[in-house]
Each structure stands twice: as structure tokens, then as C-alpha cells.
Motif scaffolding. Structure first.
Motif, short mmCIF file in Angstrom:
data_model
loop_
_atom_site.label_atom_id
_atom_site.label_comp_id
_atom_site.label_asym_id
_atom_site.label_seq_id
_atom_site.Cartn_x
_atom_site.Cartn_y
_atom_site.Cartn_z
N VAL A 159 -23.77 14.54 37.65
CA VAL A 159 -22.77 14.70 36.30
C VAL A 159 -20.95 14.73 36.66
CG1 VAL A 159 -21.90 14.80 33.96
CG2 VAL A 159 -24.60 15.21 34.33
N LEU A 160 -20.52 13.40 36.92
CA LEU A 160 -19.84 13.34 37.89
C LEU A 160 -18.62 13.14 37.35
CD1 LEU A 160 -20.11 10.12 40.07
CD2 LEU A 160 -20.55 12.36 40.82
N ALA A 161 -17.94 13.74 36.66
CA ALA A 161 -15.80 14.03 36.07
C ALA A 161 -15.97 12.99 35.43
CB ALA A 161 -15.39 15.17 36.92
N ARG A 162 -15.28 13.15 34.27
CA ARG A 162 -15.23 12.25 33.43
C ARG A 162 -13.58 11.70 32.86
NH1 ARG A 162 -12.84 12.48 28.66
NH2 ARG A 162 -13.55 15.08 28.68
N THR A 163 -13.60 10.45 33.37
CA THR A 163 -12.36 9.68 33.86
C THR A 163 -11.77 8.63 33.07
OG1 THR A 163 -12.42 9.13 35.90
CG2 THR A 163 -11.64 10.85 35.57
#
Length: 469
Positions: A218-222
Motif C-alpha cells: 500500500v503506497l502513500a496516498r496523494t
């Protein structure tokens, strides 16, 4: 292969283009799947071109609602559409060097009445897909209370319906590394902000066992209220690591095993010394006598196939007898393989019915994946991902714990703090356990449990009690 899947909440803006290109530069996915793109037609084609993709498959947005894009650049990846729907794209993926597999990219409608139309269609895909199948995306549902934080109380009924569908599809959740929640919702007055795990990747058992090292990061949310998911089919394997010795239950099914054990076991030696000698002898015996069951199985199957291709097949008594003998050998090898995977899966019982190698293999893959440490976070918030760094970090952590100096104060009035025992209880406490008590305690342990550092489970004691007691 690496797949990026992300509910982008609109793909046409310049801000999204910059952020997405940076994601592609950092993680270099082979396939990018964008959900809720909110654009269609010529505009969608221009956006895809500006994002730098050569190939794409689209499910057009309905006005400013929905939209699913599958995009890629590698010319050796062939993706063909099997079925399109406003809430999913079902495709076949094949490269020149690998076997095909199937992917369903899902964008489940946020409207519950529309979402209900999706599940029967996915069930139909599950029933018709005969190969390795991955289904991933934004399902707009959660399985249980652990997948939500904040907001109103969850609907247990809706959770049971969704988890029930997953079980009915026979799918395995690939889990996640990173943030537990993939969606950040609104914050209503008087309540905490809502977080949910709406995005996930699921697979059927054949995809999971084929890509047993697969993981979901789960990657960083942007630039969206959803986190991107990075699905990595296979991690780079680390070679040259010494594997610890593990006693294999299937060894006991070989006709020469008992002779090896009886010859190796020395009653005059200490228990520890006897097991050290036995471990060395079993490792040698495994290599020279028992062999690799998977290579043996392939060799037997190839010989059977060769017999059945022979021109004299059916008219040659020697070949008929050889085929019969080989089938008996194959049955024996398959029994050993089932025992092998059952031990790896840590199951304590046999599933009734036909041979259950596939079931135990799948259980093993899930257990290994759950137990594997992919990354750890330092106290400063940074992540450790390299295997050598992970190993050093864990060792240093526990060394710092167990090197702590603890001051010990003498206990005053020690005898006043001890309980009073009568003579009978006292004699029972100091008495040596009988052979029968030891045997009963041993047989109460699961056969594959109590694995010591020497690699021997309780099974070997149970099966050889008279020799080892």
C-alpha cells in the motif's frame, strides 16, 4: 511482473499527471490500472498518450462517473479483453516467456444497489476461469470491523455478505504491507474521520500457488482519497542462504527409513548427541537414498507418457507391466507429496476425500506469506526492506533488550511467602515423572508441533518411542 492499481478520482488534471509519472518512475510497474478516471473518448486517449503509454484497454467513464484503464508499454506483454462492464475489466495476460494468467480489475460502484449487480457477474467469471486468476481494485466493501476506523458503527450484515462472496468465489486475500486502510473518508461533525480498507487484491488458489511470493504494498496516498496498490508477483530470490534442518514426516514412508534410524541411533550416547548424529545421517540418506520427490514424480510421469506414446502400446506385455509398476510408484510418490505439504501447512488433521495436495500446498503458501517479514519501520519512521538490514535490525533489537541490566533485590522472609504443603503433596512435587506420564504428555502434543532447534518434531518420538525412550 509488477502491477500498479489505483482509484485516482480523476485522471485528466495536470497535478495527477505529475504525481502519477513520479509513481511510475519510483516503482516501474509493468502494468498500470487506473480506476474512476472520470474521462472518456478522445480526451481519455490524449491523457493516456500524455502519461506515456503505448498500449491500453479502456472501459469508458459514463460522463464523469467511473472509468477503468489498463495501460502498459512492454511490447512482449499481450493483454486481451475477455469481458467489459462498467464496474470491471476482465482480461487475459500473457508474455512471450510465461504461461498466461487472468486479471479482473474492479471498480465497484459506491451505490449499493449498483454494486449488487457486480457480485453475480464476478461469481460467473470465477466459475468460468480455469487458469490462474487475480482480481484487484476498489471493492467499496469491507470484510469485518478491523477494516474500518472512525465514523458510524459498521453493518455486520454487509460485511458477512462480502466475506461470504469471497469464500464462495474460493479466493485468497493477498494481504497488504503498509497502511491497513486504503481509503480516507470525510469527517462529520462530532465524529472521527473515517478510514476503510476498500482496495485489495484477491486470487484463486492456482494464482496464489504459482506466485507464492506475491505481495501487495500500500503506497502513500496523494492527490486522491485512495492509496495506490502495488502488486508484485515475484520477489527477487535471495540465494545461498543456509536452510535449517527439518525432519520430514514423509521420510517415514520409505522402506529403508527404519533401517537408517536403527543404525544411526546410539542408546549409549546422550540424547543430544544421538540427535546430532541422526541429523547428519538423515541428511546424507535423504540425498543418496530418498531423493527429491518432485524430480522423481516428473521422471515417472515422463516414463508413463513415453510408454503411452509407443507404437506397440496396448500390444506389448512388457510395456503394460511397466506402466502398471510405474503407476504404483506414482501413487507412492503422491502419498509422500501429500504428507510433505500437510506438514508444511501445519495442519493437524487430514481432510476427508481425494488426495488433498492442492489444499495443503495452498495452506502452506498462505502461512509462509503471513509469517514472512517484508519490511520493518525504524523509530524515526523510515522503512527497512533489504534482507541483510532486516536481519541486523532484528538481532540488534533483541540484543539491546536482553543486555539490559536488572538489579535484583533479596527477598526478605522468604519462607513466610511460600505456601504450606502437606507431606503427600510435597512427595508428589519432588517425585520423578514415570515413563507412562512422560509418554502421555508426549502423545498429547500435535505430531508436527514442538519443533525444537534441532529440527525434530514430536512425531519422531511418537513413532519411535521404544527405541528412543
Amino acid at each position: 511482473m509488477i502491477t500498479l492499481i489505483w482509484n485516482v478520482r480523476g485522471a485528466a488534471s495536470e497535478t495527477f499527471r505529475c504525481i502519477f509519472k513520479e509513481l511510475m518512475r519510483q516503482h516501474r510497474p509493468d502494468i498500470a490500472i487506473l480506476l474512476e478516471t472520470k474521462c472518456s473518448g478522445d480526451k481519455a486517449k490524449r491523457v493516456i498518450h500524455n502519461l506515456g503509454f503505448s498500449y491500453s484497454i479502456l472501459e469508458e467513464a459514463q460522463g464523469f462517473v467511473g472509468g477503468i484503464w489498463i495501460c502498459w508499454n512492454r511490447p512482449d506483454i499481450n493483454i486481451t479483453t475477455i469481458e467489459k462492464h462498467s464496474q470491471y475489466l476482465y482480461v487475459k495476460i500473457q508474455t512471450q516467456s510465461e504461461k498466461e494468467w487472468f486479471l479482473t480489475a474492479v471498480y465497484a460502484s459506491p451505490q449499493s444497489q449498483n454494486r449488487r449487480e457486480l457480485w453475480p457477474k464476478i461469481l460467473n467469471i470465477a466459475n468460468q476461469t480455469m487458469g490462474d486468476w487475480l482480481i484487484a481494485g476498489d471493492f467499496n466493501e469491507i470484510k469485518d470491523s478491523s477494516e474500518k476506523k472512525g465514523g458510524a458503527t459498521i453493518s455486520n450484515r454487509d460485511c458477512k455478505v462480502f466475506s461470504g462472496w469471497i469464500n464462495r468465489w474460493g479466493l485468497i486475500d493477498l494481504g497488504f504491507i503498509g497502511s491497513r486502510y486504503t481509503w480516507r473518508g470525510p469527517q462529520w461533525e462530532g465524529q472521527d474521520r473515517v478510514f476503510k480498507r476498500l482496495d485489495r487484491a484477491l486470487a484463486n488458489h492456482s494464482w496464489r500457488t504459482r506466485f507464492h511470493e506475491a505481495m501487495v504494498e500500500v503506497l502513500a496516498r496523494t492527490n486522491s482519497d485512495h492509496h495506490p496498490l502495488l502488486i508484485i508477483n515475484e520477489r527477487e530470490r535471495v540465494r545461498g542462504q543456509d536452510r535449517p534442518f527439518r525432519f520430514e514426516a514423509m521420510w517415514g514412508m520409505h522402506q529403508e527409513f527404519q533401517n537408517c534410524l536403527n543404525t544411526s541411533w546410539n542408546k549409549n550416547n546422550s540424547l543430544l548427541g544421538s540427535f546430532v548424529d541422526l541429523k547428519e545421517d538423515l541428511q546424507k540418506w535423504n540425498k543418496e537414498t530418498f531423493g527429491n520427490i518432485f524430480k522423481i514424480k516428473r521422471r515417472i510421469l515422463n516414463r508413463i507418457s513415453g510408454i503411452q506414446r509407443s507404437r506397440s502400446y496396448g500390444n506389448n506385455r512388457y510395456l503394460d507391466k511397466l506402466e502398471q509398476d510405474l503407476n504404483k510408484e506414482l501413487e507412492n510418490v503422491l502419498d509422500k507429496e501429500e504428507t510433505f505439504w500437510m506438514q508444511k501447512s501445519r495442519q493437524q488433521w487430514i481432510v476427508e476425500g481425494d488426495r488433498n495436495t492442492k489444499y495443503y500446498h495452498t495452506k502452506t503458501v498462505i502461512r509462509r506469506r503471513r509469517n514472512k517479514i517484508q519490511k520493518l519501520r525504524r523509530t524515526d519512521g523510515s522503512w527497512i526492506e533489504e534482507d541483510d538490514e532486516l536481519k541486523d535490525h532484528i538481532v540488534n533489537h533483541f540484543q539491546s533488550i536482553y543486555q539490559e541490566q536488572v538489579s535484583i533485590s533479596p527477598i526478605e522472609n522468604l519462607y513466610d511467602t511460600l505456601p504450606n504443603f502437606n507431606a503427600y503433596v510435597y512427595m508428589k512435587l519432588i517425585a520423578e515423572p514415570t515413563e507412562e506420564e512422560i509418554k502421555n504428555a508426549l502423545y498429547s502434543i500435535g505430531s508436527f508441533k514442538a519443533l525444537e532447534s534441532d529440527g525434530f518434531p514430536s512425531l519422531i518420538y511418537k513413532n519411535n518411542w521404544d527405541l528412543m525412550k
